[in-house]
Design a protein around this motif. Structure first.
Motif, short mmCIF file in Angstrom:
data_model
loop_
_atom_site.label_atom_id
_atom_site.label_comp_id
_atom_site.label_asym_id
_atom_site.label_seq_id
_atom_site.Cartn_x
_atom_site.Cartn_y
_atom_site.Cartn_z
N GLU A 193 -8.55 -4.55 30.40
CA GLU A 193 -7.76 -4.37 29.18
C GLU A 193 -7.53 -2.89 28.88
O GLU A 193 -6.42 -2.47 28.55
CB GLU A 193 -8.48 -5.01 27.99
CG GLU A 193 -8.30 -6.50 27.81
CD GLU A 193 -8.89 -6.97 26.50
OE1 GLU A 193 -8.17 -7.64 25.73
OE2 GLU A 193 -10.07 -6.66 26.22
N ALA A 194 -8.60 -2.11 28.96
CA ALA A 194 -8.51 -0.69 28.65
C ALA A 194 -7.58 0.03 29.63
O ALA A 194 -6.82 0.92 29.23
CB ALA A 194 -9.91 -0.06 28.68
N LYS A 195 -7.64 -0.37 30.88
CA LYS A 195 -6.78 0.24 31.90
C LYS A 195 -5.32 -0.13 31.67
O LYS A 195 -4.42 0.72 31.78
CB LYS A 195 -7.24 -0.19 33.29
CG LYS A 195 -6.53 0.54 34.42
CD LYS A 195 -7.16 0.20 35.77
CE LYS A 195 -6.50 0.98 36.89
NZ LYS A 195 -7.12 0.69 38.21
N ALA A 196 -5.10 -1.40 31.33
CA ALA A 196 -3.73 -1.87 31.11
C ALA A 196 -3.08 -1.16 29.93
O ALA A 196 -1.86 -0.94 29.92
CB ALA A 196 -3.72 -3.38 30.88
N SER A 213 -3.68 1.90 29.14
CA SER A 213 -3.67 3.33 29.49
C SER A 213 -4.71 4.16 28.74
O SER A 213 -4.57 5.37 28.61
CB SER A 213 -2.27 3.92 29.25
OG SER A 213 -1.30 3.24 30.04
N HIS A 214 -5.76 3.52 28.23
CA HIS A 214 -6.82 4.27 27.56
C HIS A 214 -7.63 5.11 28.54
O HIS A 214 -8.16 6.16 28.18
CB HIS A 214 -7.76 3.31 26.82
CG HIS A 214 -7.17 2.73 25.57
ND1 HIS A 214 -6.65 3.50 24.56
CD2 HIS A 214 -7.03 1.43 25.16
CE1 HIS A 214 -6.20 2.72 23.59
NE2 HIS A 214 -6.42 1.46 23.93
N LEU A 215 -7.71 4.66 29.77
CA LEU A 215 -8.58 5.33 30.74
C LEU A 215 -7.89 6.47 31.47
O LEU A 215 -8.57 7.24 32.17
CB LEU A 215 -9.12 4.30 31.76
CG LEU A 215 -9.92 3.14 31.16
CD1 LEU A 215 -10.44 2.23 32.27
CD2 LEU A 215 -11.08 3.64 30.31
N GLY A 216 -6.59 6.58 31.35
CA GLY A 216 -5.89 7.65 32.06
C GLY A 216 -6.08 7.51 33.56
O GLY A 216 -5.86 6.44 34.14
N ASP A 217 -6.52 8.60 34.22
CA ASP A 217 -6.70 8.56 35.67
C ASP A 217 -8.13 8.20 36.07
O ASP A 217 -8.51 8.34 37.24
CB ASP A 217 -6.31 9.90 36.30
CG ASP A 217 -7.12 11.05 35.73
OD1 ASP A 217 -7.94 10.83 34.82
OD2 ASP A 217 -6.94 12.19 36.21
N LEU A 218 -8.92 7.72 35.12
CA LEU A 218 -10.30 7.32 35.41
C LEU A 218 -10.33 5.90 35.96
O LEU A 218 -9.79 4.97 35.35
CB LEU A 218 -11.17 7.42 34.15
CG LEU A 218 -12.61 6.93 34.29
CD1 LEU A 218 -13.40 7.81 35.26
CD2 LEU A 218 -13.31 6.87 32.93
N ASP A 219 -11.01 5.72 37.08
CA ASP A 219 -11.21 4.40 37.68
C ASP A 219 -12.64 3.97 37.43
O ASP A 219 -13.58 4.68 37.78
CB ASP A 219 -10.91 4.47 39.18
CG ASP A 219 -11.05 3.12 39.86
OD1 ASP A 219 -10.93 2.08 39.17
OD2 ASP A 219 -11.30 3.09 41.08
N ILE A 220 -12.82 2.80 36.80
CA ILE A 220 -14.16 2.28 36.52
C ILE A 220 -14.40 1.03 37.36
O ILE A 220 -13.60 0.08 37.32
CB ILE A 220 -14.35 1.95 35.03
CG1 ILE A 220 -14.19 3.22 34.17
CG2 ILE A 220 -15.73 1.33 34.78
CD1 ILE A 220 -14.34 2.97 32.67
#
Length: 423
Positions: free
Chosen positions: A140-143, A145-152
């Motif tokens: 959800e956070a990635k979709a 764009s909260h994470l920017g270029d961070l991959d978790i």
């Protein structure tokens, strides 16, 4: 003192695990605030706040972050330790199941501060529901764009207790058997895949969100000097209200047990408690007024650890307690070093001998000697944590061990050491 909820503030909010609900309470606004500052400024805020790691060791978090090399061209990693396999510990599970976005925001802030573009959440495999909730929250956070270029990456372990030790966890992440590494080099210099890595606990990373949001002075106003902020206490055992409670560091043991956990079960009296999970020396009635913080407990030769209180009343058999715990540590020893691999096995044998009525007086001194050697000579903290609960049980409740020994008519005779029992 009433409970002071900071990290647990929203765990009872319906559907708090969903991004839309998390955003209603300024969710991810703190991450945006952090990115408006330089990474060094974020590290300095956390350092000034005095946040100490909530995973057990209590090392200053901001200082740990500052050890990572500043080279922007160097690949770096952030690892969230969510293995949580210490007996009596269940705070991280509450957070990942009830408020996962708080953790994800903390990971993103820490990753920004150290310059990491990839982060891992290492969760114990038994957290089946929490793992699925975490993965959904990351997606959800990635979709959005909260994470920017961070991959978790959410990574599940296979249930090894030793994987809670940070370097053993890194080996597990790399696909090898979880075994501790020799230090130095420390992970901040050469960690995951040989790259600079910071390993932080779930509770530690969640605290970073509130420090960046509210400021270092706010955090310093909670708790006491060198022991700032709140702590999530987990209470289990012979109490009326087991569970989690968030209180300022420095709250007394008596208050935690008798006010927030409701006291002992009806008709029973307090006997002993492991204050920081099972890997520490137990405390007795004379210690009930100790303040629950890193430094006060260290003065009593025990530790805050994960602040997991395992409370026992007068019905507890301390010989059986010592035996059960040593069985656990024997089973969980990775086998890398002899003092731990063989020492835990020897202790199980000696304690079984005492419980069966075949122990001798010399066995009690043997327990103390072997435990001392285990703690002094083992490669990693596992045996260091396995020894104190047994030593403190013998020291504080020796009469219970002697009562078992006296069942043996040859209790006072010197024991003939049999090679078979120790090789």
């Amino acid at each position: 003192m009433p409970e002071l909820r900071v990290l647990l503030k929203n765990i009872d909010v319906p559907n708090q695990k969903d991004l839309a609900v998390y955003e209603q309470d300024q969710g991810y606004a703190t991450l945006r605030k952090a990115r408006e500052q330089t990474p060094d400024e974020v590290i300095e805020i956390v350092k000034t706040a005095g946040l100490r790691g909530r995973g057990g060791a209590g090392f200053p978090t901001g200082i740990k972050w500052s050890f990572v090399p500043k080279d922007p061209n160097l690949e770096k990693y952030l690892v969230c330790n969510c293995d949580e396999s210490e007996p009596g510990t269940f705070k991280d599970r509450v957070i990942i199941e009830k408020d996962p976005h708080q953790l994800i925001e903390g990971i993103a802030i820490a990753s920004y501060a150290i310059g990491a573009k990839k982060a891992f959440i290492y969760s114990r495999g038994e957290f089946y529901e929490g793992i699925h909730i975490l993965q959904a929250a990351v997606d959800e956070a990635k979709a959005k764009s909260h994470l920017g270029d961070l991959d978790i990456v959410v990574h599940t372990g296979a249930g090894a207790y030793i994987a809670g030790e940070e370097t053993a966890q890194l080996d597990s992440l790399e696909g090898r058997k979880a075994q501790p590494r020799s230090k130095p080099p420390f992970p901040a210099i050469a960690g995951l895949y040989g790259k600079p890595t910071v390993v932080n606990n779930v509770e530690t990373l969640c605290n970073a969100v509130h420090i960046v949001k509210n400021g270092a002075e706010w955090f310093q106003s909670i708790g006491k000097e060198r022991n700032n902020g709140t702590k999530i206490f987990q209470i289990s055992g012979h109490v009326k209200k087991p569970g989690v409670v968030e209180l300022p560091l420095g709250t007394t043991l008596r208050e935690v047990i008798f006010e927030h956990a409701g006291g002992m079960l009806d008709g029973r009296t307090f006997k002993a408690v492991f204050p920081g999970g099972s890997s520490c020396s137990l405390l007795t009635e004379k210690d009930l007024d100790v303040e629950m913080d890193f430094d006060s407990l260290a003065k009593l030769k025990t530790m805050l650890g994960t602040a997991s209180l395992i409370v026992m009343d007068d019905s507890a058999d301390m010989v059986k307690v010592a035996h059960r715990l040593m069985e656990f540590y024997q089973n969980e020893s990775c086998g890398k070093c002899t003092p731990c691999r063989e020492g835990t096995r020897w202790m199980v044998q000696v304690l079984e001998r005492i419980l069966s009525g075949e122990g001798t007086q010399s066995d009690l001194d043997l327990i103390l000697n072997v435990c001392d050697d285990m703690a002094a000579n083992s490669f990693c903290p596992l045996a260091v944590g396995a020894a104190p609960p047994v030593i403190s049980s013998v020291v504080n409740f020796r009469e219970e061990f002697e009562a078992y020994v006296q069942k043996n008519p040859n209790a006072d005779k010197p024991r003939e050491m049999k090679v078979k029992a120790y090789i």
